[in-house]
Motif scaffolding. Sequence first.
Motif, PDB file in Angstrom:
ATOM      1  N   GLU A  35      15.026 -24.632  33.346  1.00  0.00           N
ATOM      2  CA  GLU A  35      14.542 -23.875  32.786  1.00  0.00           C
ATOM      3  C   GLU A  35      14.626 -24.350  31.398  1.00  0.00           C
ATOM      4  O   GLU A  35      15.791 -24.216  30.359  1.00  0.00           O
ATOM      5  N   GLY A  37      12.980 -23.767  27.048  1.00  0.00           N
ATOM      6  CA  GLY A  37      12.201 -22.786  26.700  1.00  0.00           C
ATOM      7  C   GLY A  37      11.516 -21.585  27.141  1.00  0.00           C
ATOM      8  O   GLY A  37      11.010 -20.523  26.152  1.00  0.00           O
ATOM      9  N   LEU A  38      13.082 -21.005  27.284  1.00  0.00           N
ATOM     10  CA  LEU A  38      12.569 -19.553  27.969  1.00  0.00           C
ATOM     11  C   LEU A  38      12.781 -18.598  26.315  1.00  0.00           C
ATOM     12  O   LEU A  38      13.813 -18.816  26.002  1.00  0.00           O
ATOM     13  N   GLY A 385       9.078 -20.995  34.065  1.00  0.00           N
ATOM     14  CA  GLY A 385       8.341 -19.415  32.352  1.00  0.00           C
ATOM     15  C   GLY A 385       8.597 -18.145  33.708  1.00  0.00           C
ATOM     16  O   GLY A 385       8.811 -17.337  32.417  1.00  0.00           O
ATOM     17  N   LYS A 401       8.813 -16.334  29.114  1.00  0.00           N
ATOM     18  CA  LYS A 401       8.747 -17.884  28.085  1.00  0.00           C
ATOM     19  C   LYS A 401       7.096 -17.554  27.712  1.00  0.00           C
ATOM     20  O   LYS A 401       6.341 -17.301  27.492  1.00  0.00           O
TER      21      LYS A 401
END
Length: 401
Positions: A35, A37-38, A385, A401
């Motif tokens: 993933e 942008g967490l 997210g 997210k």
Amino acid sequence: MKKIFFIFIPFLALNLSAQDNIQWRGTDRTGIYKETGLMKSWPADGPEMIWFYDGLGEGHSSVAIAGDKIYSTGLVDGKGHLFVFDMEGKLVKKKAYGPEWNTSFNGSRATPTIDNGKIYLYSGTGNLICLDENSLNELWVKNIVDDFKGSNIRWGVNESPLVVDDKVFITPGGPENNVVALNKNTGEVIWSCAGEGDLPAYCSPLYLKDQQTPQLVTITTKHILGIDVKTGKKLWSYPYNNQRNIHPNTPVYHDNMLLCVFGYNKGSIMLRLSDGGNKAELVWENKEFDSKTGGAVKIGDYAYGSGDHNKYWFCVDWKTGKTMYKDNTIAVGAVIANENMLYCYSDKGEMALVGATPEKFDIVSKFSITMGTEQHWAHPVLYKGIMYVRHGNTLMAYKVK
């Protein structure tokens, strides 16, 4: 009648193209998710729960995700059931697939595997079941005892099926059909490997595709095995066992190095593969780091996870096995990782976000999982997210997210 409770969040309108297929411990069984942008920290009371489903029944299996559907299993009214949800948490299908383990620590164990329009389920009673992904109709079923002269074990077999090319693999155990490869479309036997004649040991196997001889690696009661995925030839074995012959952790692999972590005060070992994957030799042993069911992850030059008899969270040097730290701030449990952050789900219901650093067990945020039933044993999953946490009867989805 069981109900789904959810809250509409605008961000759920996601681009669902080019989906990853999430199986046991991610796309590649490493426990490392991809993933971006967490959150690097959570609110004091935890990330926002966007929906939950209360009605999975008994079980410890994690979720699988394929396309725009979420899959999980549980024991309800004496039978195993497959549950299929959409990405907003709505139950779209439910299918009884037959007997499930109900003798001790009841419920489903193995995470489903979805591949090319088919779902592969493995029950604690030893049935490997292939379903059509759209209709959920049963396409074929094999039983490890009846079809392969295998044996069930004390707490019910547990193995998330591994699919490679046209084969699905399973470990019946015993001297004749220790590990078998079946045609994933028909269930017919492609090859059978006698291994070392051991019983199965709750381990979900790993596929090593970068060796000169691509191979399946798994752990039976007394040996670690490397098997040629094409022919079923045993390439190597390494003797190792603990007092209970229980080895649920999938090995962790990187660049010819294979980390195997054992519970019950047995510790962990690092093997090096050589000769194109035909040989395995011991590199180091760490007698403290003894995860039982929580797995381990490799980040940089270090491995992270928790112990069993040694009830600490550990960081060990990947190359030498040296313990960098051990910490018992929270209870031991399962670990996954994403972008240099550890997601630690303790067997006491604590969920912690921890920085992956060899200096200390760096807890950034934590909160308690208060919903659900029985043991906190299912491994968390990260996808688009969302963090999915299963606690017995309840599946929860948190926005991270």
